[in-house]
Design a protein around this motif. Sequence first.
Motif, mmCIF file in Angstrom:
data_model
loop_
_atom_site.group_PDB
_atom_site.id
_atom_site.type_symbol
_atom_site.label_atom_id
_atom_site.label_comp_id
_atom_site.label_asym_id
_atom_site.label_seq_id
_atom_site.Cartn_x
_atom_site.Cartn_y
_atom_site.Cartn_z
ATOM 1 N N ASN A 7 0.821 -1.216 0.000
ATOM 2 C CA ASN A 7 0.000 0.000 0.000
ATOM 3 C C ASN A 7 0.851 1.260 0.000
ATOM 4 N N TRP A 8 2.003 1.197 0.651
ATOM 5 C CA TRP A 8 2.888 2.348 0.689
ATOM 6 C C TRP A 8 3.500 2.606 -0.683
ATOM 7 N N PHE A 22 8.598 0.301 -10.625
ATOM 8 C CA PHE A 22 8.410 -0.787 -9.658
ATOM 9 C C PHE A 22 7.027 -0.692 -9.025
ATOM 10 N N ALA A 23 6.644 0.511 -8.629
ATOM 11 C CA ALA A 23 5.334 0.714 -7.999
ATOM 12 C C ALA A 23 4.200 0.332 -8.947
ATOM 13 N N LYS A 24 4.343 0.664 -10.233
ATOM 14 C CA LYS A 24 3.319 0.282 -11.229
ATOM 15 C C LYS A 24 3.200 -1.229 -11.320
ATOM 16 N N ASP A 25 4.351 -1.898 -11.372
ATOM 17 C CA ASP A 25 4.338 -3.362 -11.455
ATOM 18 C C ASP A 25 3.671 -3.970 -10.227
ATOM 19 N N VAL A 26 3.993 -3.443 -9.050
ATOM 20 C CA VAL A 26 3.385 -3.947 -7.805
ATOM 21 C C VAL A 26 1.875 -3.723 -7.837
ATOM 22 N N SER A 27 1.452 -2.548 -8.296
ATOM 23 C CA SER A 27 0.017 -2.236 -8.302
ATOM 24 C C SER A 27 -0.773 -3.132 -9.247
ATOM 25 N N LYS A 28 -0.110 -3.654 -10.275
ATOM 26 C CA LYS A 28 -0.777 -4.511 -11.256
ATOM 27 C C LYS A 28 -0.743 -5.994 -10.885
ATOM 28 N N ASP A 29 0.015 -6.321 -9.838
ATOM 29 C CA ASP A 29 0.195 -7.719 -9.451
ATOM 30 C C ASP A 29 -0.717 -8.069 -8.274
ATOM 31 N N PRO A 30 -1.829 -8.750 -8.533
ATOM 32 C CA PRO A 30 -2.763 -9.071 -7.450
ATOM 33 C C PRO A 30 -2.194 -10.053 -6.419
ATOM 34 N N ASN A 31 -1.109 -10.734 -6.767
ATOM 35 C CA ASN A 31 -0.517 -11.714 -5.857
ATOM 36 C C ASN A 31 0.675 -11.179 -5.078
ATOM 37 N N PHE A 32 1.038 -9.916 -5.311
ATOM 38 C CA PHE A 32 2.178 -9.355 -4.587
ATOM 39 C C PHE A 32 1.862 -9.375 -3.097
ATOM 40 N N PRO A 33 2.811 -9.834 -2.277
ATOM 41 C CA PRO A 33 2.549 -9.937 -0.837
ATOM 42 C C PRO A 33 2.161 -8.595 -0.222
ATOM 43 N N SER A 34 1.182 -8.615 0.637
ATOM 44 C CA SER A 34 0.731 -7.370 1.263
ATOM 45 C C SER A 34 1.222 -7.241 2.697
ATOM 46 N N GLY A 35 2.036 -8.166 3.148
ATOM 47 C CA GLY A 35 2.579 -8.079 4.498
ATOM 48 C C GLY A 35 3.712 -7.069 4.591
#
Length: 74
Positions: A7-8, A22-35
């Motif tokens: 989220n950050w 990097f942030a764009k890639d993370v935002s598009k990846d529904p499986n990226f860890p949210s911990g």
Amino acid sequence: MVPDFKNWVVKFKHEIGPKGDFAKDVSKDPNFPSGVSKSEIENYLLDHGACLEVMDIFLGCWVEYKESCGMWFI
């Protein structure tokens, strides 16, 4: 309350440059860890074939994340 890393970092998806990419890639990846576990995210990136440059970008973002949350010592 401390935001999780995902989220950050997605707040920067409109920035131009490696952090924004990097942030764009993370935002598009529904499986990226949210911990908030660095090792969990590192393992995820490595398991998905992240190159050294991506790992460096992540580590830079991680340091900035921890500093912004007042957790520079972690």
